[in-house]
Design an enzyme around this catalytic site. Structure first.
Site, PDB file in Angstrom:
ATOM      1  N   SER A 217     -20.224 -61.327 -15.237  1.00  0.00           N
ATOM      2  CA  SER A 217     -21.365 -60.669 -14.590  1.00  0.00           C
ATOM      3  C   SER A 217     -21.263 -59.178 -14.863  1.00  0.00           C
ATOM      4  O   SER A 217     -20.170 -58.611 -14.766  1.00  0.00           O
ATOM      5  CB  SER A 217     -21.352 -60.856 -13.063  1.00  0.00           C
TER       6      SER A 217
ATOM      7  N   TYR B  93     -27.750 -57.812  -8.015  1.00  0.00           N
ATOM      8  CA  TYR B  93     -26.314 -58.109  -8.028  1.00  0.00           C
ATOM      9  C   TYR B  93     -25.895 -58.759  -6.710  1.00  0.00           C
ATOM     10  O   TYR B  93     -25.284 -59.830  -6.699  1.00  0.00           O
ATOM     11  CB  TYR B  93     -25.551 -56.809  -8.264  1.00  0.00           C
TER      12      TYR B  93
HETATM   13  P1  NAD Z   1     -17.184 -56.016 -16.772  1.00  0.00           P
HETATM   14  O1  NAD Z   1     -18.604 -55.663 -17.005  1.00  0.00           O
HETATM   15  O2  NAD Z   1     -16.139 -55.174 -17.385  1.00  0.00           O
HETATM   16  O3  NAD Z   1     -16.906 -57.522 -17.190  1.00  0.00           O
HETATM   17  C1  NAD Z   1     -17.875 -58.520 -17.045  1.00  0.00           C
HETATM   18  C2  NAD Z   1     -17.797 -59.417 -18.259  1.00  0.00           C
HETATM   19  O4  NAD Z   1     -18.747 -60.491 -18.113  1.00  0.00           O
HETATM   20  C3  NAD Z   1     -18.159 -58.692 -19.562  1.00  0.00           C
HETATM   21  O5  NAD Z   1     -17.189 -58.954 -20.543  1.00  0.00           O
HETATM   22  C4  NAD Z   1     -19.502 -59.282 -19.945  1.00  0.00           C
HETATM   23  O6  NAD Z   1     -19.738 -59.273 -21.341  1.00  0.00           O
HETATM   24  C5  NAD Z   1     -19.388 -60.687 -19.362  1.00  0.00           C
HETATM   25  N1  NAD Z   1     -20.676 -61.339 -19.139  1.00  0.00           N
HETATM   26  C6  NAD Z   1     -21.741 -60.847 -18.469  1.00  0.00           C
HETATM   27  N2  NAD Z   1     -22.738 -61.746 -18.442  1.00  0.00           N
HETATM   28  C7  NAD Z   1     -22.291 -62.840 -19.116  1.00  0.00           C
HETATM   29  C8  NAD Z   1     -22.853 -64.103 -19.434  1.00  0.00           C
HETATM   30  N3  NAD Z   1     -24.098 -64.451 -19.050  1.00  0.00           N
HETATM   31  N4  NAD Z   1     -22.097 -64.989 -20.129  1.00  0.00           N
HETATM   32  C9  NAD Z   1     -20.842 -64.675 -20.520  1.00  0.00           C
HETATM   33  N5  NAD Z   1     -20.267 -63.484 -20.259  1.00  0.00           N
HETATM   34  C10 NAD Z   1     -20.987 -62.583 -19.569  1.00  0.00           C
HETATM   35  O7  NAD Z   1     -17.003 -56.047 -15.169  1.00  0.00           O
HETATM   36  P2  NAD Z   1     -15.672 -56.161 -14.292  1.00  0.00           P
HETATM   37  O8  NAD Z   1     -15.546 -54.932 -13.515  1.00  0.00           O
HETATM   38  O9  NAD Z   1     -14.549 -56.613 -15.135  1.00  0.00           O
HETATM   39  O10 NAD Z   1     -16.087 -57.319 -13.294  1.00  0.00           O
HETATM   40  C11 NAD Z   1     -15.708 -58.666 -13.548  1.00  0.00           C
HETATM   41  C12 NAD Z   1     -16.132 -59.543 -12.387  1.00  0.00           C
HETATM   42  O11 NAD Z   1     -15.536 -59.095 -11.165  1.00  0.00           O
HETATM   43  C13 NAD Z   1     -17.655 -59.558 -12.143  1.00  0.00           C
HETATM   44  O12 NAD Z   1     -18.056 -60.871 -11.789  1.00  0.00           O
HETATM   45  C14 NAD Z   1     -17.815 -58.627 -10.978  1.00  0.00           C
HETATM   46  O13 NAD Z   1     -18.957 -58.956 -10.213  1.00  0.00           O
HETATM   47  C15 NAD Z   1     -16.546 -58.858 -10.192  1.00  0.00           C
HETATM   48  N6  NAD Z   1     -16.198 -57.689  -9.379  1.00  0.00           N
HETATM   49  C16 NAD Z   1     -15.716 -56.545  -9.953  1.00  0.00           C
HETATM   50  C17 NAD Z   1     -15.421 -55.443  -9.157  1.00  0.00           C
HETATM   51  C18 NAD Z   1     -14.857 -54.170  -9.724  1.00  0.00           C
HETATM   52  O14 NAD Z   1     -14.655 -53.210  -8.970  1.00  0.00           O
HETATM   53  N7  NAD Z   1     -14.546 -54.081 -10.997  1.00  0.00           N
HETATM   54  C19 NAD Z   1     -15.652 -55.502  -7.774  1.00  0.00           C
HETATM   55  C20 NAD Z   1     -16.193 -56.676  -7.247  1.00  0.00           C
HETATM   56  C21 NAD Z   1     -16.446 -57.769  -8.037  1.00  0.00           C
END
Ligand code: NAD
Ligand code: UDP
Length: 319
Positions: free
Chosen positions: A75, A145
């Site tokens: 995501s 989101y």
């Molecule tokens: P990020 O954007 O670095 O990584 C997300 C990954 O998902 C990317 O590699 C992207 O290419 C991939 N992606 C998106 N849509 C896709 C699809 N339809 N099919 C396949 N791949 C897809 O973000 P992150 O910070 O690493 O976050 C990862 C997860 O953790 C997310 O689900 C996010 O909601 C959750 N999250 C992150 C945080 C944070 O602070 N980083 C906080 C809460 C939740």
């Protein structure tokens, strides 16, 4: 274990991939590269136990061979990214979650959802406990989101009630190496701006708060949750709360620059306070974050220093 990990080429996904491979698991890394990069998996590319699949998880996926766990991290996650990709964000949280739940069901595999503190919205309860239902604006700019993740939790619990072995991690702001310098989030923006000698952009008056978790702590919490028996959501984060202004000042001081701060309008719907209540994580996982903010920022800064020259500028995405 053989784990299907979606979003594996993103920030958190790349660290989870590394941890899973290092402990001897096989990883099927699934990513569409919407906001992630294959380069984030370069350091583990020589592992035979790693398979990378370029795939959009909103499209059903079949994986041959056994699968023990499906971990759904795909995501867009930064506000700038999900505002740039609003429909893809809704789709990956809804249809994408459903197709990954189906994948888990078809393999009788365990499922773990990466949910978020954003399900609490602009919280009226502080700190946020898992039994708080939140304060989300369903038509605000963050709703693509927030509502997608709330829907993802509802899907996960529906499958759970039907017999699927599921877990829900409510992840609070996490930072560390391999965040995109221009992803628009506070830590990448402040570090990039300070390193480039640009003004550091604080939105609003900087009095709103966040509680930031270093990536190694988050990874250990997620892996403990995966191994646990807890089906209800579990907050994972760090409860060391700081104002955004204080975060900017700490980063300026670490970088050691005389770059100044500039104040920009607070984006609509930006939550005012955020801090996890970690009681459930402590009780059911025996887990607590170990890395203090200053230490985590120092480690992260080393990485930003090493890449900042070769990346696009970490310009403010929203100011
Ligand atoms: P990020 O954007 O670095 O990584 C997300 C990954 O998902 C990317 O590699 C992207 O290419 C991939 N992606 C998106 N849509 C896709 C699809 N339809 N099919 C396949 N791949 C897809 O973000 P992150 O910070 O690493 O976050 C990862 C997860 O953790 C997310 O689900 C996010 O909601 C959750 N999250 C992150 C945080 C944070 O602070 N980083 C906080 C809460 C939740
Ligand atoms: N923020 C800021 N300047 C920036 C980027 C972010 O003041 O250049 C603020 C933002 O308004 C929010 C906090 O920092 O209050 C955390 O923002 P981030 O995008 O990292 O995470 P989220 O808002 O999703 O918690």
């Amino acid at each position: 274990m053989r784990v299907v990990l979606t979003g594996a080429a993103g920030f958190i996904g790349s660290h989870l991939t590394t941890a899973l491979l290092d402990r001897g698991d096989a990883v099927v890394a699934v990513d569409s590269f919407l906001t992630g990069r294959l380069a984030n998996l370069q350091h583990v590319s020589d592992y035979d136990a790693l398979t990378v699949l370029e795939h959009d998880v909103t499209v059903p996926l079949e994986v041959t061979g056994h699968v023990d766990a499906v971990m759904h991290f795909a995501s867009p996650a930064s506000p700038a990214d999900y505002n740039a990709h609003p429909l893809a964000t809704l789709d990956v949280g809804t249809a994408g979650t459903r197709s990954m739940l189906e994948l888990a069901r078809s393999h009788r595999a365990r499922f773990l959802l990466a949910s978020t503190s954003e399900v609490y919205g602009d919280a009226q309860q502080h700190p946020q406990r898992e039994d708080y239902w939140g304060n989300v604006n369903p038509v605000g700019s963050r709703s693509v989101y927030d509502e997608a993740k709330r829907c993802a939790e509802a899907y996960t619990m529906a499958y759970c009630r039907a017999g699927l072995d599921s877990r829900i991690a409510r992840i609070f702001n996490t930072y560390g190496e391999r965040m995109r310098p221009n992803d628009g989030r506070a830590v990448p923006n402040f570090m990039s701006q300070a390193l480039l000698g640009d003004e550091v952009t604080v939105y609003g008056d900087g009095s709103h708060t966040r509680s930031l978790c270093y990536i190694s702590d988050l990874v250990s919490g997620v892996l403990l949750l995966l191994a646990s028996d807890e089906h209800l959501p579990v907050n994972l984060g760090n409860d060391e709360e700081v104002t955004v202004l204080n975060l900017a000042q700490r980063i300026l001081s670490l970088v050691g620059t005389d770059t100044s701060l500039t104040f920009r309008p607070l984006p609509e719907g930006d939550p005012h306070v955020r801090r996890p209540d970690l009681s459930r994580a402590r009780a059911v996982l025996g887990w607590a974050p170990a890395v203090r903010l200053d230490e985590g920022l120092a480690r992260t800064l080393l990485w930003f220093r090493s890449v900042i020259g070769g990346e696009s500028r970490g310009a403010s995405a929203r100011g």
